[in-house]
Design a protein around this motif. Structure first.
Motif, PDB file in Angstrom:
ATOM      1  N   GLU A  99       0.830  -1.204   0.000  1.00 43.50           N
ATOM      2  CA  GLU A  99       0.000   0.000   0.000  1.00 43.50           C
ATOM      3  C   GLU A  99       0.864   1.254   0.000  1.00 43.50           C
ATOM      4  OE1 GLU A  99      -3.877   0.640   2.330  1.00 43.50           O
ATOM      5  OE2 GLU A  99      -2.304   1.508   3.618  1.00 43.50           O
ATOM      6  N   TRP A 100       1.903   1.255   0.817  1.00 46.19           N
ATOM      7  CA  TRP A 100       2.807   2.411   0.905  1.00 46.19           C
ATOM      8  C   TRP A 100       3.539   2.616  -0.426  1.00 46.19           C
ATOM      9  CZ3 TRP A 100       8.366   2.241   1.383  1.00 46.19           C
ATOM     10  CH2 TRP A 100       8.945   3.485   1.607  1.00 46.19           C
ATOM     11  N   LEU A 101       4.041   1.543  -1.015  1.00 44.52           N
ATOM     12  CA  LEU A 101       4.732   1.649  -2.301  1.00 44.52           C
ATOM     13  C   LEU A 101       3.774   2.112  -3.401  1.00 44.52           C
ATOM     14  CD1 LEU A 101       6.963  -1.557  -2.168  1.00 44.52           C
ATOM     15  CD2 LEU A 101       7.740   0.836  -2.019  1.00 44.52           C
ATOM     16  N   ASP A 102       2.553   1.563  -3.419  1.00 41.50           N
ATOM     17  CA  ASP A 102       1.560   1.946  -4.430  1.00 41.50           C
ATOM     18  C   ASP A 102       1.167   3.418  -4.312  1.00 41.50           C
ATOM     19  OD1 ASP A 102       1.606  -0.634  -5.417  1.00 41.50           O
ATOM     20  OD2 ASP A 102      -0.356  -1.196  -4.575  1.00 41.50           O
ATOM     21  N   ALA A 103       1.284   3.969  -3.108  1.00 39.22           N
ATOM     22  CA  ALA A 103       0.963   5.379  -2.879  1.00 39.22           C
ATOM     23  C   ALA A 103       2.153   6.290  -3.192  1.00 39.22           C
ATOM     24  CB  ALA A 103       0.494   5.592  -1.447  1.00 39.22           C
ATOM     25  N   GLY A 104       3.219   5.725  -3.731  1.00 42.77           N
ATOM     26  CA  GLY A 104       4.373   6.527  -4.124  1.00 42.77           C
ATOM     27  C   GLY A 104       5.502   6.553  -3.120  1.00 42.77           C
ATOM     28  N   ALA A 105       5.450   5.695  -2.107  1.00 43.58           N
ATOM     29  CA  ALA A 105       6.507   5.606  -1.086  1.00 43.58           C
ATOM     30  C   ALA A 105       6.802   6.962  -0.459  1.00 43.58           C
ATOM     31  CB  ALA A 105       7.770   4.958  -1.657  1.00 43.58           C
ATOM     32  N   ARG A 106       5.743   7.726  -0.278  1.00 44.48           N
ATOM     33  CA  ARG A 106       5.898   9.067   0.303  1.00 44.48           C
ATOM     34  C   ARG A 106       5.908   9.009   1.822  1.00 44.48           C
ATOM     35  NH1 ARG A 106       1.524   9.733  -3.337  1.00 44.48           N
ATOM     36  NH2 ARG A 106       0.169   9.796  -1.530  1.00 44.48           N
ATOM     37  N   ASP A 107       6.341  10.116   2.418  1.00 48.44           N
ATOM     38  CA  ASP A 107       6.169  10.272   3.855  1.00 48.44           C
ATOM     39  C   ASP A 107       4.667  10.303   4.107  1.00 48.44           C
ATOM     40  OD1 ASP A 107       8.901  10.488   4.012  1.00 48.44           O
ATOM     41  OD2 ASP A 107       8.928  12.595   4.566  1.00 48.44           O
ATOM     42  N   THR A 108       4.233   9.678   5.167  1.00 48.77           N
ATOM     43  CA  THR A 108       2.808   9.655   5.488  1.00 48.77           C
ATOM     44  C   THR A 108       2.531  10.665   6.597  1.00 48.77           C
ATOM     45  OG1 THR A 108       3.104   7.858   7.062  1.00 48.77           O
ATOM     46  CG2 THR A 108       2.607   7.242   4.796  1.00 48.77           C
ATOM     47  N   ASP A 109       1.263  10.858   6.902  1.00 50.68           N
ATOM     48  CA  ASP A 109       0.936  11.836   7.941  1.00 50.68           C
ATOM     49  C   ASP A 109       0.373  11.134   9.170  1.00 50.68           C
ATOM     50  OD1 ASP A 109      -2.089  11.868   7.947  1.00 50.68           O
ATOM     51  OD2 ASP A 109      -1.716  12.338   5.844  1.00 50.68           O
ATOM     52  N   PRO A 110       0.303  11.846  10.301  1.00 46.02           N
ATOM     53  CA  PRO A 110      -0.175  11.235  11.537  1.00 46.02           C
ATOM     54  C   PRO A 110      -1.616  10.730  11.476  1.00 46.02           C
ATOM     55  CG  PRO A 110       1.022  13.245  12.030  1.00 46.02           C
ATOM     56  CD  PRO A 110       0.860  13.182  10.536  1.00 46.02           C
ATOM     57  N   GLY A 111      -2.374  11.141  10.479  1.00 50.17           N
ATOM     58  CA  GLY A 111      -3.738  10.663  10.346  1.00 50.17           C
ATOM     59  C   GLY A 111      -3.840   9.309   9.675  1.00 50.17           C
ATOM     60  N   GLY A 112      -2.720   8.727   9.312  1.00 56.09           N
ATOM     61  CA  GLY A 112      -2.724   7.454   8.596  1.00 56.09           C
ATOM     62  C   GLY A 112      -2.599   6.250   9.501  1.00 56.09           C
ATOM     63  N   LEU A 113      -1.920   5.252   9.023  1.00 57.52           N
ATOM     64  CA  LEU A 113      -1.815   3.958   9.684  1.00 57.52           C
ATOM     65  C   LEU A 113      -0.854   3.998  10.870  1.00 57.52           C
ATOM     66  CD1 LEU A 113      -2.886   1.055   9.348  1.00 57.52           C
ATOM     67  CD2 LEU A 113      -0.808   0.574   8.045  1.00 57.52           C
ATOM     68  N   TRP A 114      -1.289   3.344  11.941  1.00 56.02           N
ATOM     69  CA  TRP A 114      -0.487   3.190  13.150  1.00 56.02           C
ATOM     70  C   TRP A 114      -0.474   1.706  13.517  1.00 56.02           C
ATOM     71  CZ3 TRP A 114       1.057   7.255  16.745  1.00 56.02           C
ATOM     72  CH2 TRP A 114       0.786   8.540  16.302  1.00 56.02           C
ATOM     73  N   PHE A 115       0.321   1.371  14.509  1.00 56.93           N
ATOM     74  CA  PHE A 115       0.380   0.013  15.044  1.00 56.93           C
ATOM     75  C   PHE A 115       0.273   0.111  16.555  1.00 56.93           C
ATOM     76  CE2 PHE A 115       2.379   0.158  11.009  1.00 56.93           C
ATOM     77  CZ  PHE A 115       1.852  -0.944  10.364  1.00 56.93           C
ATOM     78  N   ALA A 116      -0.690  -0.635  17.129  1.00 55.63           N
ATOM     79  CA  ALA A 116      -0.939  -0.570  18.567  1.00 55.63           C
ATOM     80  C   ALA A 116      -1.177  -1.970  19.110  1.00 55.63           C
ATOM     81  CB  ALA A 116      -2.162   0.304  18.850  1.00 55.63           C
ATOM     82  N   LEU A 117      -0.859  -2.123  20.381  1.00 57.76           N
ATOM     83  CA  LEU A 117      -1.204  -3.357  21.073  1.00 57.76           C
ATOM     84  C   LEU A 117      -2.706  -3.350  21.326  1.00 57.76           C
ATOM     85  CD1 LEU A 117       1.703  -3.473  23.679  1.00 57.76           C
ATOM     86  CD2 LEU A 117       1.514  -4.773  21.547  1.00 57.76           C
ATOM     87  N   LEU A 118      -3.332  -4.505  21.251  1.00 57.44           N
ATOM     88  CA  LEU A 118      -4.760  -4.579  21.518  1.00 57.44           C
ATOM     89  C   LEU A 118      -5.013  -4.273  22.989  1.00 57.44           C
ATOM     90  CD1 LEU A 118      -5.851  -7.679  19.429  1.00 57.44           C
ATOM     91  CD2 LEU A 118      -6.022  -5.265  18.843  1.00 57.44           C
ATOM     92  N   SER A 119      -6.037  -3.499  23.242  1.00 61.86           N
ATOM     93  CA  SER A 119      -6.391  -3.072  24.590  1.00 61.86           C
ATOM     94  C   SER A 119      -7.834  -2.595  24.559  1.00 61.86           C
ATOM     95  CB  SER A 119      -5.468  -1.943  25.036  1.00 61.86           C
ATOM     96  OG  SER A 119      -5.814  -0.736  24.359  1.00 61.86           O
ATOM     97  N   PRO A 120      -8.379  -2.206  25.697  1.00 65.11           N
ATOM     98  CA  PRO A 120      -9.735  -1.650  25.683  1.00 65.11           C
ATOM     99  C   PRO A 120      -9.842  -0.367  24.870  1.00 65.11           C
ATOM    100  CG  PRO A 120      -9.114  -2.300  27.903  1.00 65.11           C
ATOM    101  CD  PRO A 120      -7.876  -2.412  27.047  1.00 65.11           C
ATOM    102  N   HIS A 121      -8.708   0.225  24.497  1.00 65.43           N
ATOM    103  CA  HIS A 121      -8.697   1.454  23.711  1.00 65.43           C
ATOM    104  C   HIS A 121      -8.784   1.203  22.215  1.00 65.43           C
ATOM    105  CE1 HIS A 121      -7.755   3.642  27.356  1.00 65.43           C
ATOM    106  NE2 HIS A 121      -6.812   2.748  27.600  1.00 65.43           N
ATOM    107  N   VAL A 122      -8.767  -0.085  21.818  1.00 63.61           N
ATOM    108  CA  VAL A 122      -8.817  -0.455  20.405  1.00 63.61           C
ATOM    109  C   VAL A 122     -10.159  -1.118  20.119  1.00 63.61           C
ATOM    110  CG1 VAL A 122      -7.775  -1.837  18.570  1.00 63.61           C
ATOM    111  CG2 VAL A 122      -6.310  -0.769  20.295  1.00 63.61           C
ATOM    112  N   GLY A 123     -10.897  -0.539  19.172  1.00 71.00           N
ATOM    113  CA  GLY A 123     -12.194  -1.100  18.792  1.00 71.00           C
ATOM    114  C   GLY A 123     -12.128  -1.728  17.409  1.00 71.00           C
ATOM    115  N   THR A 124     -13.182  -2.402  17.044  1.00 74.72           N
ATOM    116  CA  THR A 124     -13.266  -2.996  15.716  1.00 74.72           C
ATOM    117  C   THR A 124     -14.141  -2.106  14.834  1.00 74.72           C
ATOM    118  OG1 THR A 124     -15.113  -4.353  16.433  1.00 74.72           O
ATOM    119  CG2 THR A 124     -12.939  -5.347  16.536  1.00 74.72           C
ATOM    120  N   PRO A 125     -13.901  -2.147  13.534  1.00 71.80           N
ATOM    121  CA  PRO A 125     -14.727  -1.333  12.639  1.00 71.80           C
ATOM    122  C   PRO A 125     -16.189  -1.760  12.727  1.00 71.80           C
ATOM    123  CG  PRO A 125     -13.057  -2.578  11.401  1.00 71.80           C
ATOM    124  CD  PRO A 125     -12.946  -2.956  12.835  1.00 71.80           C
ATOM    125  N   GLU A 126     -17.063  -0.800  12.579  1.00 75.26           N
ATOM    126  CA  GLU A 126     -18.505  -1.097  12.697  1.00 75.26           C
ATOM    127  C   GLU A 126     -19.051  -1.581  11.384  1.00 75.26           C
ATOM    128  OE1 GLU A 126     -20.682   1.236  15.205  1.00 75.26           O
ATOM    129  OE2 GLU A 126     -19.023   1.341  16.574  1.00 75.26           O
TER     130      GLU A 126
END
Length: 126
Positions: A99-126
């Protein structure tokens, strides 16, 4: 990619950086927007070396138990799980890199993809 290459500002090696990225998880999520510039500007990587760096950082995060997430603004969660990247660590790492390469291997912004440990703060898409 040479794992003993040192960061321009901080002096740590690529190998140390990859380990440190994954060690951040118990404290906070790690964004792709943090990984790409570290490789590009901190270690002066480009092309295939930058892609390998990104993939190795993402893989290290996944191996520590992180899952791909996006901000949960407007929901009761801090993060929303992004299951479309796959189920296994290899599937997820490959999909993120593609996905990153297909998007031009650009710097991404903070509104994009992150990686987190699962916790009560992580929900599933509705």
């Amino acid at each position: 990619m040479r794992f003993d290459t040192r960061h321009r500002l901080y002096g740590h090696t690529i190998a140390e950086h990859i380990k440190t990225v994954a060690e951040e998880l118990p404290i906070d999520a790690v964004g792709l927007w943090q990984i790409v510039p570290a490789g590009r500007y901190g270690f002066d990587l480009s092309g295939g070396e930058l892609a390998e760096f990104v993939q190795r950082c993402v893989t290290a995060l996944l191996e520590r138990g992180a899952k791909p997430v996006m901000g949960g603004g407007g929901t009761k969660y801090d993060w929303i799980l992004q299951p479309q990247y796959g189920e296994t660590n290899e599937e997820v790492a490959n999909a993120v890199l593609r996905e990153w390469l297909d998007a031009g291997a650009r710097d991404t912004d903070p509104g994009g993809l992150w990686f987190a440990l699962l916790s009560p703060h992580v929900g599933t898409p509705e």
